[in-house]
Design a protein around this motif. Structure first.
Motif, PDB file in Angstrom:
ATOM      1  N   PHE A  50       0.827  -1.209   0.000  1.00 50.27           N
ATOM      2  CA  PHE A  50       0.000   0.000   0.000  1.00 50.27           C
ATOM      3  C   PHE A  50       0.863   1.261   0.000  1.00 50.27           C
ATOM      4  N   TYR A  51       1.857   1.331   0.877  1.00 48.68           N
ATOM      5  CA  TYR A  51       2.656   2.559   0.963  1.00 48.68           C
ATOM      6  C   TYR A  51       3.487   2.774  -0.298  1.00 48.68           C
ATOM      7  N   GLU A  52       3.927   1.689  -0.903  1.00 56.98           N
ATOM      8  CA  GLU A  52       4.637   1.818  -2.178  1.00 56.98           C
ATOM      9  C   GLU A  52       3.704   2.394  -3.239  1.00 56.98           C
ATOM     10  N   LYS A  53       2.486   1.894  -3.281  1.00 63.05           N
ATOM     11  CA  LYS A  53       1.507   2.372  -4.255  1.00 63.05           C
ATOM     12  C   LYS A  53       1.095   3.806  -3.946  1.00 63.05           C
ATOM     13  N   LEU A  54       0.954   4.132  -2.675  1.00 60.95           N
ATOM     14  CA  LEU A  54       0.549   5.477  -2.259  1.00 60.95           C
ATOM     15  C   LEU A  54       1.546   6.532  -2.736  1.00 60.95           C
ATOM     16  N   GLN A  55       2.827   6.214  -2.618  1.00 62.59           N
ATOM     17  CA  GLN A  55       3.861   7.171  -2.994  1.00 62.59           C
ATOM     18  C   GLN A  55       3.937   7.393  -4.503  1.00 62.59           C
ATOM     19  N   LYS A  56       3.452   6.422  -5.288  1.00 60.39           N
ATOM     20  CA  LYS A  56       3.493   6.540  -6.745  1.00 60.39           C
ATOM     21  C   LYS A  56       2.191   7.073  -7.336  1.00 60.39           C
ATOM     22  N   SER A  57       1.109   6.949  -6.586  1.00 57.79           N
ATOM     23  CA  SER A  57      -0.207   7.273  -7.132  1.00 57.79           C
ATOM     24  C   SER A  57      -0.497   8.768  -7.091  1.00 57.79           C
ATOM     25  N   GLU A  58      -1.162   9.246  -8.109  1.00 55.23           N
ATOM     26  CA  GLU A  58      -1.614  10.638  -8.133  1.00 55.23           C
ATOM     27  C   GLU A  58      -3.013  10.767  -7.529  1.00 55.23           C
ATOM     28  N   THR A  59      -3.614   9.636  -7.201  1.00 55.15           N
ATOM     29  CA  THR A  59      -4.964   9.611  -6.651  1.00 55.15           C
ATOM     30  C   THR A  59      -4.921   9.380  -5.152  1.00 55.15           C
ATOM     31  N   MET A  60      -5.600  10.221  -4.383  1.00 54.42           N
ATOM     32  CA  MET A  60      -5.689  10.005  -2.947  1.00 54.42           C
ATOM     33  C   MET A  60      -6.620   8.823  -2.694  1.00 54.42           C
ATOM     34  N   GLY A 262      -1.970  -0.795   8.631  1.00 53.56           N
ATOM     35  CA  GLY A 262      -2.384  -1.293   7.333  1.00 53.56           C
ATOM     36  C   GLY A 262      -2.912  -0.213   6.407  1.00 53.56           C
ATOM     37  N   ALA A 263      -3.419  -0.648   5.263  1.00 48.33           N
ATOM     38  CA  ALA A 263      -3.799   0.277   4.201  1.00 48.33           C
ATOM     39  C   ALA A 263      -4.933   1.208   4.590  1.00 48.33           C
ATOM     40  N   VAL A 264      -5.947   0.703   5.287  1.00 48.28           N
ATOM     41  CA  VAL A 264      -7.117   1.538   5.599  1.00 48.28           C
ATOM     42  C   VAL A 264      -6.743   2.682   6.534  1.00 48.28           C
ATOM     43  N   ILE A 265      -6.125   2.366   7.654  1.00 53.71           N
ATOM     44  CA  ILE A 265      -5.710   3.425   8.577  1.00 53.71           C
ATOM     45  C   ILE A 265      -4.586   4.244   7.954  1.00 53.71           C
ATOM     46  N   GLY A 266      -3.693   3.590   7.208  1.00 51.05           N
ATOM     47  CA  GLY A 266      -2.605   4.300   6.546  1.00 51.05           C
ATOM     48  C   GLY A 266      -3.091   5.340   5.564  1.00 51.05           C
ATOM     49  N   ALA A 267      -4.235   5.077   4.925  1.00 52.46           N
ATOM     50  CA  ALA A 267      -4.801   6.052   3.988  1.00 52.46           C
ATOM     51  C   ALA A 267      -5.229   7.321   4.697  1.00 52.46           C
ATOM     52  N   HIS A 268      -5.483   7.235   5.987  1.00 50.16           N
ATOM     53  CA  HIS A 268      -5.946   8.392   6.747  1.00 50.16           C
ATOM     54  C   HIS A 268      -4.831   9.103   7.510  1.00 50.16           C
ATOM     55  N   VAL A 269      -3.765   8.385   7.854  1.00 50.00           N
ATOM     56  CA  VAL A 269      -2.693   9.023   8.626  1.00 50.00           C
ATOM     57  C   VAL A 269      -1.433   9.265   7.799  1.00 50.00           C
ATOM     58  N   GLY A 270      -1.209   8.461   6.757  1.00 48.37           N
ATOM     59  CA  GLY A 270      -0.064   8.663   5.891  1.00 48.37           C
ATOM     60  C   GLY A 270       1.206   8.005   6.389  1.00 48.37           C
ATOM     61  N   PRO A 271       2.196   7.851   5.486  1.00 50.53           N
ATOM     62  CA  PRO A 271       3.470   7.243   5.855  1.00 50.53           C
ATOM     63  C   PRO A 271       4.222   8.106   6.864  1.00 50.53           C
ATOM     64  N   GLY A 272       5.054   7.436   7.664  1.00 49.93           N
ATOM     65  CA  GLY A 272       5.841   8.139   8.673  1.00 49.93           C
ATOM     66  C   GLY A 272       5.160   8.227  10.023  1.00 49.93           C
ATOM     67  N   THR A 273       3.934   7.768  10.127  1.00 47.02           N
ATOM     68  CA  THR A 273       3.212   7.809  11.399  1.00 47.02           C
ATOM     69  C   THR A 273       3.802   6.797  12.370  1.00 47.02           C
ATOM     70  N   ILE A 274       3.963   7.198  13.617  1.00 47.73           N
ATOM     71  CA  ILE A 274       4.326   6.257  14.677  1.00 47.73           C
ATOM     72  C   ILE A 274       3.306   6.412  15.799  1.00 47.73           C
ATOM     73  N   ALA A 275       2.999   5.294  16.444  1.00 43.90           N
ATOM     74  CA  ALA A 275       1.960   5.296  17.465  1.00 43.90           C
ATOM     75  C   ALA A 275       2.312   4.314  18.569  1.00 43.90           C
ATOM     76  N   VAL A 276       1.793   4.593  19.753  1.00 42.00           N
ATOM     77  CA  VAL A 276       1.995   3.706  20.902  1.00 42.00           C
ATOM     78  C   VAL A 276       0.674   3.571  21.639  1.00 42.00           C
ATOM     79  N   THR A 277       0.398   2.352  22.064  1.00 40.78           N
ATOM     80  CA  THR A 277      -0.761   2.116  22.918  1.00 40.78           C
ATOM     81  C   THR A 277      -0.325   1.271  24.098  1.00 40.78           C
TER      82      THR A 277
END
Length: 285
Positions: A50-60, A262-277
């Motif tokens: 997903f992140y590889e495709k996201l970086q190449k795609s012109e479509t959000m 994953g792809a669904v949450i990644g589509a909303h937060v974007g690459p480079g996100t780090i999180a802790v729970t």
């Protein structure tokens, strides 16, 4: 005594090996690149893909929830005498998945407890795995429900995004919208409200200082009590591990899981996100 089975959705971002070990059933969401490309989260599109495709795609990319019938089908497949299903899902403030699960549950005879986690990604995945482990060890419905209620009240999540662009464009920015246009070099620490909405917890100058601030706040909240740690990230493994090491040094980590967003949450937060729970540990978890 009713046997407990656990269902969740793919946005819990639970590692595959844990899903298999704990017999957790997953209902996937979809990710769409335009009208002609639709992928099933974690089935036909991996996080790295997903992140590889996201970086190449012109479509959000956009995302879409499962249908009530998808949930109905899963619940019917799990139907057995003396069975109760705990179906735990992504915040209803971020998706209609919880509502779809509720509608699906109305169509089956099996008892289904549909739960709005009011969280996203492994921030509720850590809760799902906890309950699934209890169920695997023979806990009954009341034990699982009591533990679930405790976890929903005492699980903490903090995350940082590289940019608010994805949250803004996908309409998931919530109360963090107040940060737009005023960040400069500030790095917002974000969290999820009691209602399950994204909100700005604090603004800190620089990523390293923000990470240190998160760790300090977690230390303040949990002190010396044993905890379960969940680290999850969007192609930011090095930063995630740096924070995890700091947490291990300063908190009493009883167990730890690292997950990929994953792809669904990644589509909303974007690459480079780090999180802790973090959630309180229990015996034998």
């Amino acid at each position: 005594m009713a046997r407990v089975k656990v269902v969740t959705d793919s946005t819990a971002d639970i590692p595959k090996e844990l899903l298999e070990e704990l017999d957790i059933t997953v209902v996937p969401l979809n990710v769409n690149f335009g009208e002609d490309e639709t992928y099933t989260d974690r089935e036909t599109l991996s996080p790295s893909g997903f992140y590889e495709k996201l970086q190449k795609s012109e479509t959000m990319p956009t995302t879409s929830q499962p249908s009530p019938y998808d949930f109905e089908t899963v619940y019917r497949d799990l139907e057995e005498e003396d069975t109760v299903i705990f179906s735990i899902h992504l915040s209803s403030q971020l998706s209609g998945t919880y509502q779809a699960a509720t509608l699906g549950a109305e169509e089956v005879d099996t008892e289904v407890e549909v739960v709005d986690s009011k969280r996203a990604s492994y921030a509720f995945g850590i809760i799902v795995t906890d309950i699934a482990r209890l169920a695997k060890n023979g806990a009954d419905r009341d034990e699982c429900r009591n533990r679930l209620e405790h976890l929903l009240q005492h699980t903490t999540v903090f995350f940082m995004v590289d940019t608010l662009e994805y949250l803004e464009k996908n309409g998931r920015i919530g109360k963090a919208s107040a940060l737009l246009g005023s960040l400069l070099k500030m790095k917002p620490i974000l969290s999820l409200s009691e209602e399950g909405e994204v909100y700005p917890y604090e603004k800190v100058r620089g990523r390293k200082k923000a990470m240190a601030r998160i760790v300090a706040e977690l230390e303040n909240i949990y002190g010396d009590q044993p905890i379960q740690l969940g680290m999850f990230h969007a192609i930011a493994a090095d930063s995630s591990e740096t924070m995890a090491a700091d947490i291990r040094e300063k908190l009493n980590v009883a167990s730890e899981v690292t997950a990929e967003i994953g792809a669904v949450i990644g589509a909303h937060v974007g690459p480079g996100t780090i999180a802790v729970t973090i959630t309180p540990a229990q015996e034998n978890v």
